[in-house]
Design a protein around this motif. Sequence first.
Motif, PDB file in Angstrom:
ATOM      1  N   HIS A  58       0.809  -1.214   0.000  1.00  0.00           N
ATOM      2  CA  HIS A  58       0.000   0.000   0.000  1.00  0.00           C
ATOM      3  C   HIS A  58       0.847   1.270   0.000  1.00  0.00           C
ATOM      4  O   HIS A  58       1.980   1.290   0.494  1.00  0.00           O
ATOM      5  N   VAL A  59       0.234   2.318  -0.570  1.00  0.00           N
ATOM      6  CA  VAL A  59       0.808   3.672  -0.521  1.00  0.00           C
ATOM      7  C   VAL A  59       0.021   4.443   0.536  1.00  0.00           C
ATOM      8  O   VAL A  59      -1.213   4.479   0.494  1.00  0.00           O
ATOM      9  N   ASN A  60       0.735   5.071   1.449  1.00  0.00           N
ATOM     10  CA  ASN A  60       0.113   5.795   2.553  1.00  0.00           C
ATOM     11  C   ASN A  60       0.463   7.276   2.465  1.00  0.00           C
ATOM     12  O   ASN A  60       1.581   7.633   2.095  1.00  0.00           O
TER      13      ASN A  60
ATOM     14  N   VAL B 148       2.281  -1.246   4.428  1.00  0.00           N
ATOM     15  CA  VAL B 148       2.622   0.018   3.775  1.00  0.00           C
ATOM     16  C   VAL B 148       4.014  -0.096   3.159  1.00  0.00           C
ATOM     17  O   VAL B 148       4.997  -0.319   3.858  1.00  0.00           O
ATOM     18  N   ALA B 149       4.076   0.051   1.841  1.00  0.00           N
ATOM     19  CA  ALA B 149       5.356  -0.020   1.134  1.00  0.00           C
ATOM     20  C   ALA B 149       5.968   1.353   0.941  1.00  0.00           C
ATOM     21  O   ALA B 149       7.192   1.510   0.946  1.00  0.00           O
ATOM     22  N   VAL B 150       5.110   2.354   0.741  1.00  0.00           N
ATOM     23  CA  VAL B 150       5.575   3.717   0.470  1.00  0.00           C
ATOM     24  C   VAL B 150       4.704   4.704   1.248  1.00  0.00           C
ATOM     25  O   VAL B 150       3.477   4.581   1.240  1.00  0.00           O
TER      26      VAL B 150
ATOM     27  N   VAL C  10       2.514   7.167  -8.141  1.00  0.00           N
ATOM     28  CA  VAL C  10       3.082   5.911  -7.637  1.00  0.00           C
ATOM     29  C   VAL C  10       2.188   4.733  -8.022  1.00  0.00           C
ATOM     30  O   VAL C  10       2.659   3.689  -8.485  1.00  0.00           O
ATOM     31  N   ILE C  11       0.883   4.901  -7.812  1.00  0.00           N
ATOM     32  CA  ILE C  11      -0.057   3.816  -8.101  1.00  0.00           C
ATOM     33  C   ILE C  11      -0.025   3.424  -9.581  1.00  0.00           C
ATOM     34  O   ILE C  11      -0.092   2.240  -9.938  1.00  0.00           O
TER      35      ILE C  11
ATOM     36  N   ASP D 120       1.925  -2.166  -8.718  1.00  0.00           N
ATOM     37  CA  ASP D 120       0.752  -2.983  -8.405  1.00  0.00           C
ATOM     38  C   ASP D 120       0.248  -2.692  -6.997  1.00  0.00           C
ATOM     39  O   ASP D 120      -0.435  -3.526  -6.382  1.00  0.00           O
ATOM     40  N   TYR D 121       0.584  -1.523  -6.490  1.00  0.00           N
ATOM     41  CA  TYR D 121       0.201  -1.159  -5.120  1.00  0.00           C
ATOM     42  C   TYR D 121      -1.249  -0.681  -5.078  1.00  0.00           C
ATOM     43  O   TYR D 121      -1.891  -0.426  -6.104  1.00  0.00           O
TER      44      TYR D 121
END
Length: 321
Positions: free
Chosen positions: A216-218, A242-244, A255-256, A260-261
Amino acid sequence: MNALIPFLKFIMYISVIHHMNIKMRYDLNLLRVFIALMEERSVTRAADRLGITQPALSNALNRLREILQDPLFIRERYGMQPTQKAEALAPVIMEAIGQLDEIVLEQQAFDPASANLLFTIAPNSYVEYVLIPAVVAKLRVLAPGIKLRIIPYGNDLAETGVISGSTALVMGRFVDPPDNLIVQHLMDDRLACVVRADHPTVGNEITKAQYEQLKHVNVLPPGRMRAGLFQALDRQGLKREVAVSVTHFLSVPEVISVTDYCTTLPIQICRRLANDTRLKILPTPVDLGTFPVDIAWHVRYRHDPVHRWLRSLIEEVARTL
């Protein structure tokens, strides 16, 4: 008449001091100096706020000390700290001056079309992205002479200037606001998910299992909303890796669209991304509830006709959403 009661109470208090053989000169400017020092806790900031020099403010403080026979403010490492007497006087003086200002301001007419003013406001990043463009558009039509200065709102209300009144209002989510702020509910929003349009594993809906398997991107700010999202996930027992973490909503689609986030964003943000063909908006796998957006301002602006007009315009824009 009722609006004058706090002011009269303060005059009665001063009269008691007067009968104690203290020479008193009723100078309302000294009371404004007291309020500025009480809220700013700094001679430099208080002088800047009042538009006077530091020596002039120090002279005014010395007069107050002589009149009230108390140091009132003690210089310490982290600023000016009020004495016990100053703490006791503060709410009476603030209410008295506030009520007096209200009486005067209520008699003044305000014409938005001819006004030439600058307002400093502090919206969180969500409000700045979702609400402020529409507010500016309405101002351009109804009050072209009114300008806005946007400053950041993070976790510390004091840094925005709203507690001292130098900032007209703040918009976001508030937890335990100080007593000198009036907080009003503005709107609510819900949450949705965003993934890239050609995501290899997510179709027209996202399941709980998929949500927990994806990275996920936060969005880091605003801090209070971040806490709210984590709490909502915990209540539903929904896990998220959370990856980023990014610092603004504008970064998220970039980013999305190349990963594949997944990301979880307010629906009002998602509506602005709906025309981006690189992305697709999906309901969250479980109901994460709503989060509130509030507006807050210093008590001294409660009845100010100019401030009331600006707040009503913002409320009208929020209703259209």
